[in-house]
Design a protein around this motif. Structure first.
Motif, PDB file in Angstrom:
ATOM      1  N   GLU A  34      66.170   2.569  19.864  1.00  0.00           N
ATOM      2  CA  GLU A  34      65.798   1.210  20.249  1.00  0.00           C
ATOM      3  C   GLU A  34      66.183   1.026  21.713  1.00  0.00           C
ATOM      4  OE1 GLU A  34      66.583  -3.500  19.110  1.00  0.00           O
ATOM      5  OE2 GLU A  34      67.802  -1.932  18.177  1.00  0.00           O
ATOM      6  N   ALA A  35      65.199   1.021  22.584  1.00  0.00           N
ATOM      7  CA  ALA A  35      65.451   0.871  24.022  1.00  0.00           C
ATOM      8  C   ALA A  35      65.294  -0.592  24.406  1.00  0.00           C
ATOM      9  CB  ALA A  35      64.490   1.739  24.822  1.00  0.00           C
ATOM     10  N   LEU A  36      66.335  -1.172  24.974  1.00  0.00           N
ATOM     11  CA  LEU A  36      66.318  -2.562  25.432  1.00  0.00           C
ATOM     12  C   LEU A  36      66.319  -2.570  26.959  1.00  0.00           C
ATOM     13  CD1 LEU A  36      69.008  -4.042  23.002  1.00  0.00           C
ATOM     14  CD2 LEU A  36      66.530  -4.055  22.733  1.00  0.00           C
ATOM     15  N   LEU A  37      65.456  -3.391  27.539  1.00  0.00           N
ATOM     16  CA  LEU A  37      65.308  -3.422  28.991  1.00  0.00           C
ATOM     17  C   LEU A  37      66.144  -4.546  29.592  1.00  0.00           C
ATOM     18  CD1 LEU A  37      63.817  -2.150  31.409  1.00  0.00           C
ATOM     19  CD2 LEU A  37      62.025  -3.869  31.093  1.00  0.00           C
ATOM     20  N   VAL A  38      66.983  -4.176  30.555  1.00  0.00           N
ATOM     21  CA  VAL A  38      67.796  -5.142  31.305  1.00  0.00           C
ATOM     22  C   VAL A  38      67.265  -5.207  32.731  1.00  0.00           C
ATOM     23  CG1 VAL A  38      70.094  -5.738  32.161  1.00  0.00           C
ATOM     24  CG2 VAL A  38      69.843  -4.589  29.946  1.00  0.00           C
ATOM     25  N   PRO A  61      61.563  -8.020  30.030  1.00  0.00           N
ATOM     26  CA  PRO A  61      62.968  -7.655  29.837  1.00  0.00           C
ATOM     27  C   PRO A  61      63.573  -8.358  28.625  1.00  0.00           C
ATOM     28  CG  PRO A  61      62.531  -8.205  32.130  1.00  0.00           C
ATOM     29  CD  PRO A  61      61.307  -8.578  31.370  1.00  0.00           C
ATOM     30  N   ASP A  62      64.382  -7.616  27.889  1.00  0.00           N
ATOM     31  CA  ASP A  62      65.138  -8.217  26.790  1.00  0.00           C
ATOM     32  C   ASP A  62      66.276  -9.073  27.336  1.00  0.00           C
ATOM     33  OD1 ASP A  62      63.997  -6.762  24.277  1.00  0.00           O
ATOM     34  OD2 ASP A  62      64.318  -5.176  25.750  1.00  0.00           O
ATOM     35  N   ILE A  63      66.788  -8.668  28.504  1.00  0.00           N
ATOM     36  CA  ILE A  63      67.897  -9.385  29.142  1.00  0.00           C
ATOM     37  C   ILE A  63      67.583  -9.485  30.622  1.00  0.00           C
ATOM     38  CG2 ILE A  63      70.371  -9.348  29.683  1.00  0.00           C
ATOM     39  CD1 ILE A  63      70.673  -7.500  27.181  1.00  0.00           C
TER      40      ILE A  63
END
Length: 376
Positions: A34-38, A61-63
């Motif tokens: 699970e890749a989350l983009l900041v 972006p997730d964050i």
């Protein structure tokens, strides 16, 4: 087994081109990864950022840390302050950073201090010029990293000299070239860009024009240096019209030093900052590109477009050894000599370096997954 969560960090526009194929490659590994983009917000022009995200198909972006501008110290510190709570909330298995901007070192430092593994994409590049803030960021990020991915074989040699063990280093190729190859058919022609800028008469066909980009402090913050560069550009424009997307900072110093008149000529077309597909179109069909950018040295090599680098060194030596790049510095005589050689057909033809095949991100994703499994 639950998915491995990876926080993938972008901060400045060069990062976006590097991260786009990585996010796509990780998406193919769901549900294992699970890749989350900041997005740190280091480059804070919202409209420009969105243009890049849309063009490259990067997920929102997730964050978003919304850091904004500041000095190197202020920006780095602010990224660290805002990234730590995000890490605490997500509890990632690893933090992946790309390139050499302030966001890269800031997030790597937070992760390392919290005992979270750091993955660095585009590791091992060295200009050997510690006056460049990016060089400091590269050196420190590599020392903090647990897994290092190199774009060219010299990267592993540099890392070995700095005591970084070969078992942590993987030569995978260049993710920026993944993005370039995936988007080349969508590149916006230079003639359309000129027409949209109100100059449909401007010579912007294949091989008819030069492209200039200029933003480094060593080139734009000193009036004498900047004046010499702009006078050189004016001289070049007499035989090859020049398209010049002007960085906001560069535009400000040109105006501050009263040098605008040097570019006030019909053969020089000043443009606003370009989106990715527009810049790709400009580079693709140019006779020559003059730049102080690192990424453009790589992109022109991949495109087979001659490049004259307006710096005294490069952290991407493969673009000189195998590619189309010539290092000219900011001395007008050296720049004109390189330009005239190109005009006379004596410029570099170059070749595509090994692993610059559009599949670097796939290799990265596969290695990261195996590495995380081995650690769990």
């Amino acid at each position: 087994m639950s998915a491995f969560r990876i926080l993938c960090v972008v901060g400045a526009r060069p990062n976006f081109m590097k991260m786009a194929p990585i996010m796509a490659a990780f998406a193919q590994l769901k549900p294992q990864v699970e890749a989350l983009l900041v997005h740190t917000g280091q480059h804070y022009d919202v409209a420009m950022n969105q243009q890049y995200f849309d063009a490259l198909g990067i997920p929102s972006p997730d964050i978003n840390l919304e850091v904004g501008s500041g000095s190197h110290a202020q920006q780095t510190a602010e990224v660290m302050k805002r990234f730590e709570p995000a890490m605490d909330e997500v509890q990632p298995a690893a933090v992946l950073v790309v390139g050499d901007v302030n966001s890269t070192i800031a997030c790597a430092l937070v992760a390392a201090k919290k005992g979270v593994p750091v993955i660095h994409v585009e590791a091992g590049l060295r200009s050997f010029d510690r006056a460049m803030p990016e060089e400091i960021n590269r050196l420190l990020t590599d020392q903090l990293s647990d897994l290092l991915f190199t774009t060219e074989e010299s990267g592993a040699e540099n890392l070995a000299k700095e005591g970084i063990g070969g078992e942590r280093v993987h030569f995978v190729g260049n993710v920026m070239i993944d993005t370039l190859r995936a988007n080349l058919a969508r590149a916006v022609p230079a003639a359309r860009i000129a027409a949209d800028a109100g100059r449909p008469d401007f010579k912007a066909g294949k091989g008819e024009y030069a492209v200039l980009t200029l933003h480094r402090p060593s080139n734009v913050d000193d009036k004498a240096v900047l004046q010499g560069l702009l006078e050189t550009v004016a001289n070049i424009s007499a035989s090859t019209p020049v398209l010049f997307p002007v960085h906001p900072r560069t535009r400000a110093t040109i105006e501050k030093f009263g040098l605008s008149h040097l570019l006030d000529r019909p053969e020089v077309l000043l443009l606003p900052p370009m989106g990715y597909l527009e810049m790709l179109g400009l580079m693709k069909d140019a006779r020559v590109v003059l730049t102080d950018s690192g990424g453009i040295q790589e992109e022109t090599t991949a495109l087979g477009t001659p490049c004259i680098t307006l710096r005294n060194n490069t952290e991407r030596p493969i673009t000189v050894d195998e590619g189309t790049n010539t290092i000219a510095g900011n001395d007008p005589a050296h720049i004109m000599a390189a330009y005239k050689a190109q005009l006379a057909g004596a410029g570099k033809a170059g070749r595509i370096p090994h692993f610059w095949d559009g599949r670097a991100a796939e290799r990265i994703a596969a290695i990261v997954l195996d590495w995380l499994k081995a650690r769990s």
